[in-house]
Design a protein around this motif. Structure first.
Motif, mmCIF file in Angstrom:
data_model
loop_
_atom_site.group_PDB
_atom_site.id
_atom_site.type_symbol
_atom_site.label_atom_id
_atom_site.label_comp_id
_atom_site.label_asym_id
_atom_site.label_seq_id
_atom_site.Cartn_x
_atom_site.Cartn_y
_atom_site.Cartn_z
ATOM 1 N N ASN A 53 45.063 -17.072 47.958
ATOM 2 C CA ASN A 53 44.222 -17.437 49.100
ATOM 3 C C ASN A 53 44.847 -18.624 49.805
ATOM 4 O OD1 ASN A 53 43.398 -19.896 47.986
ATOM 5 N ND2 ASN A 53 41.504 -19.071 47.203
ATOM 6 N N ALA A 54 44.558 -18.753 51.082
ATOM 7 C CA ALA A 54 45.053 -19.873 51.885
ATOM 8 C C ALA A 54 43.971 -20.226 52.895
ATOM 9 C CB ALA A 54 46.349 -19.500 52.595
ATOM 10 N N TYR A 55 43.915 -21.501 53.247
ATOM 11 C CA TYR A 55 42.885 -21.945 54.188
ATOM 12 C C TYR A 55 43.413 -23.114 55.012
ATOM 13 C CZ TYR A 55 42.182 -25.749 50.885
ATOM 14 O OH TYR A 55 42.386 -26.843 50.075
ATOM 15 N N CYS A 56 42.793 -23.339 56.141
ATOM 16 C CA CYS A 56 43.150 -24.484 56.984
ATOM 17 C C CYS A 56 41.927 -24.903 57.792
ATOM 18 C CB CYS A 56 44.296 -24.124 57.926
ATOM 19 S SG CYS A 56 44.923 -25.542 58.871
ATOM 20 N N GLU A 100 43.936 -30.008 57.595
ATOM 21 C CA GLU A 100 44.094 -30.004 56.141
ATOM 22 C C GLU A 100 43.868 -28.587 55.654
ATOM 23 O OE1 GLU A 100 41.280 -32.765 54.522
ATOM 24 O OE2 GLU A 100 39.620 -31.868 55.612
ATOM 25 N N GLY A 101 44.591 -28.233 54.611
ATOM 26 C CA GLY A 101 44.481 -26.881 54.098
ATOM 27 C C GLY A 101 45.082 -26.782 52.721
ATOM 28 N N GLY A 102 45.452 -25.586 52.347
ATOM 29 C CA GLY A 102 46.055 -25.398 51.044
ATOM 30 C C GLY A 102 46.120 -23.938 50.674
ATOM 31 N N ALA A 103 46.558 -23.721 49.446
ATOM 32 C CA ALA A 103 46.684 -22.361 48.929
ATOM 33 C C ALA A 103 46.625 -22.399 47.412
ATOM 34 C CB ALA A 103 48.000 -21.738 49.380
ATOM 35 N N LYS A 104 46.112 -21.336 46.836
ATOM 36 C CA LYS A 104 46.138 -21.177 45.387
ATOM 37 C C LYS A 104 47.323 -20.274 45.061
ATOM 38 C CE LYS A 104 43.345 -20.038 41.376
ATOM 39 N NZ LYS A 104 41.993 -19.707 40.934
ATOM 40 N N LEU A 105 48.219 -20.792 44.216
ATOM 41 C CA LEU A 105 49.392 -20.035 43.794
ATOM 42 C C LEU A 105 49.150 -19.469 42.410
ATOM 43 C CD1 LEU A 105 52.169 -22.625 44.734
ATOM 44 C CD2 LEU A 105 51.306 -20.739 46.122
ATOM 45 N N VAL A 106 49.468 -18.201 42.229
ATOM 46 C CA VAL A 106 49.361 -17.547 40.931
ATOM 47 C C VAL A 106 50.748 -17.019 40.569
ATOM 48 C CG1 VAL A 106 48.371 -15.583 39.668
ATOM 49 C CG2 VAL A 106 46.948 -16.906 41.224
ATOM 50 N N TRP A 107 51.169 -17.284 39.330
ATOM 51 C CA TRP A 107 52.458 -16.758 38.864
ATOM 52 C C TRP A 107 52.272 -15.295 38.514
ATOM 53 C CZ3 TRP A 107 53.210 -21.412 40.261
ATOM 54 C CH2 TRP A 107 54.525 -21.872 40.420
ATOM 55 N N VAL A 108 53.171 -14.465 39.037
ATOM 56 C CA VAL A 108 53.051 -13.023 38.888
ATOM 57 C C VAL A 108 54.303 -12.457 38.224
ATOM 58 C CG1 VAL A 108 52.889 -10.858 40.199
ATOM 59 C CG2 VAL A 108 51.490 -12.804 40.848
ATOM 60 N N ASN A 109 54.070 -11.528 37.289
ATOM 61 C CA ASN A 109 55.142 -10.775 36.643
ATOM 62 C C ASN A 109 55.584 -9.705 37.632
ATOM 63 O OD1 ASN A 109 56.211 -8.405 35.165
ATOM 64 N ND2 ASN A 109 55.917 -9.728 33.383
ATOM 65 N N ALA A 110 56.861 -9.739 38.010
ATOM 66 C CA ALA A 110 57.364 -8.823 39.039
ATOM 67 C C ALA A 110 57.282 -7.365 38.628
ATOM 68 C CB ALA A 110 58.804 -9.183 39.391
ATOM 69 N N ARG A 114 45.544 -21.352 33.793
ATOM 70 C CA ARG A 114 46.428 -20.623 32.886
ATOM 71 C C ARG A 114 47.630 -20.050 33.636
ATOM 72 N NH1 ARG A 114 47.771 -15.507 31.477
ATOM 73 N NH2 ARG A 114 46.492 -14.611 33.099
ATOM 74 N N SER A 115 47.361 -19.468 34.812
ATOM 75 C CA SER A 115 48.428 -18.820 35.579
ATOM 76 C C SER A 115 48.515 -19.331 37.016
ATOM 77 C CB SER A 115 48.202 -17.306 35.603
ATOM 78 O OG SER A 115 46.983 -17.012 36.266
ATOM 79 N N SER A 116 47.766 -20.377 37.337
ATOM 80 C CA SER A 116 47.686 -20.791 38.740
ATOM 81 C C SER A 116 47.754 -22.299 38.920
ATOM 82 C CB SER A 116 46.378 -20.273 39.350
ATOM 83 O OG SER A 116 45.276 -20.908 38.726
ATOM 84 N N VAL A 117 48.023 -22.676 40.156
ATOM 85 C CA VAL A 117 47.980 -24.078 40.549
ATOM 86 C C VAL A 117 47.476 -24.137 41.994
ATOM 87 C CG1 VAL A 117 50.407 -24.155 41.287
ATOM 88 C CG2 VAL A 117 49.244 -26.266 40.650
ATOM 89 N N GLU A 118 46.598 -25.083 42.254
ATOM 90 C CA GLU A 118 46.071 -25.304 43.602
ATOM 91 C C GLU A 118 47.007 -26.242 44.348
ATOM 92 O OE1 GLU A 118 43.384 -24.305 45.341
ATOM 93 O OE2 GLU A 118 42.384 -23.172 43.752
ATOM 94 N N THR A 119 47.300 -25.921 45.608
ATOM 95 C CA THR A 119 48.004 -26.859 46.475
ATOM 96 C C THR A 119 47.059 -27.258 47.599
ATOM 97 O OG1 THR A 119 48.986 -25.123 47.861
ATOM 98 C CG2 THR A 119 50.277 -25.883 45.963
ATOM 99 N N ILE A 120 47.109 -28.518 47.952
ATOM 100 C CA ILE A 120 46.303 -29.065 49.036
ATOM 101 C C ILE A 120 47.279 -29.751 49.977
ATOM 102 C CG2 ILE A 120 44.452 -30.686 49.650
ATOM 103 C CD1 ILE A 120 44.424 -30.039 46.137
ATOM 104 N N GLN A 121 47.113 -29.548 51.285
ATOM 105 C CA GLN A 121 48.062 -30.130 52.222
ATOM 106 C C GLN A 121 47.354 -30.787 53.394
ATOM 107 O OE1 GLN A 121 50.301 -26.352 52.161
ATOM 108 N NE2 GLN A 121 52.099 -27.640 51.823
#
Length: 152
Positions: A65-68, A112-122, A91-98
């Motif tokens: 997800n991403a928001y601004c 101001e915004g941000g995105a939630k990053l999730v690590w994905v197995n390709a 466990r598999s994610s990190v929030e970014t805030i910008q």
């Protein structure tokens, strides 16, 4: 929701990006989609600096997800400072805030915004635990983070 993220955040990267003439829309200010590009550029530079982009197997971060929130319209000519923070790590994610601030306007907050990053197995296209090396790098970040100014 933003208030909870702000309480947990740690500054990890700062970059100054020039506003280009082509970033503007018919209204004479930076188009709303370009704010997401500014955040993307800062986020990718930070991940690359940390060595946390795609690994040898193609596993890596995906935005779920991403928001601004737009506070004031940025305009050409100018420069925007994008400060990237990290928030909660799962466990598999990190929030970014910008935060995006106008250099010419005394670093006033423009968006101001941000995105939630999730690590994905390709190969499975499913979330996977954050790699230990990434989790360790995130844990080593100081609470205040380290401010690094880069002009591109």
């Amino acid at each position: 929701m933003i208030e909870a993220k702000i309480a947990e955040r740690r500054l990890v990267y700062t970059v100054t990006i020039p506003i280009r003439w082509g970033d503007m829309d018919a209204m004479g200010h930076v188009n709303n989609t370009v704010y997401f590009r500014y955040m993307e550029q800062a986020r990718i530079e930070w991940l690359n600096m940390m060595g946390c982009l795609v690994d040898e197997q193609g596993n890596g971060p995906v935005i779920v997800n991403a928001y601004c929130t737009f506070k004031k319209p940025l305009k050409y000519p100018g420069q925007v400072e994008v400060c990237t923070y990290i928030g909660a790590t799962g466990r598999s994610s990190v929030e970014t805030i910008q935060e995006m601030r106008s250099v010419e306007d005394g670093y006033t907050l423009y968006a101001e915004g941000g995105a939630k990053l999730v690590w994905v197995n390709a190969s499975t296209e499913k979330s996977m635990p954050l790699p230990d090396v990434i989790r360790q790098k995130l844990a080593e970040l100081k609470p205040e983070g380290r401010r690094k100014r880069v002009v591109v």
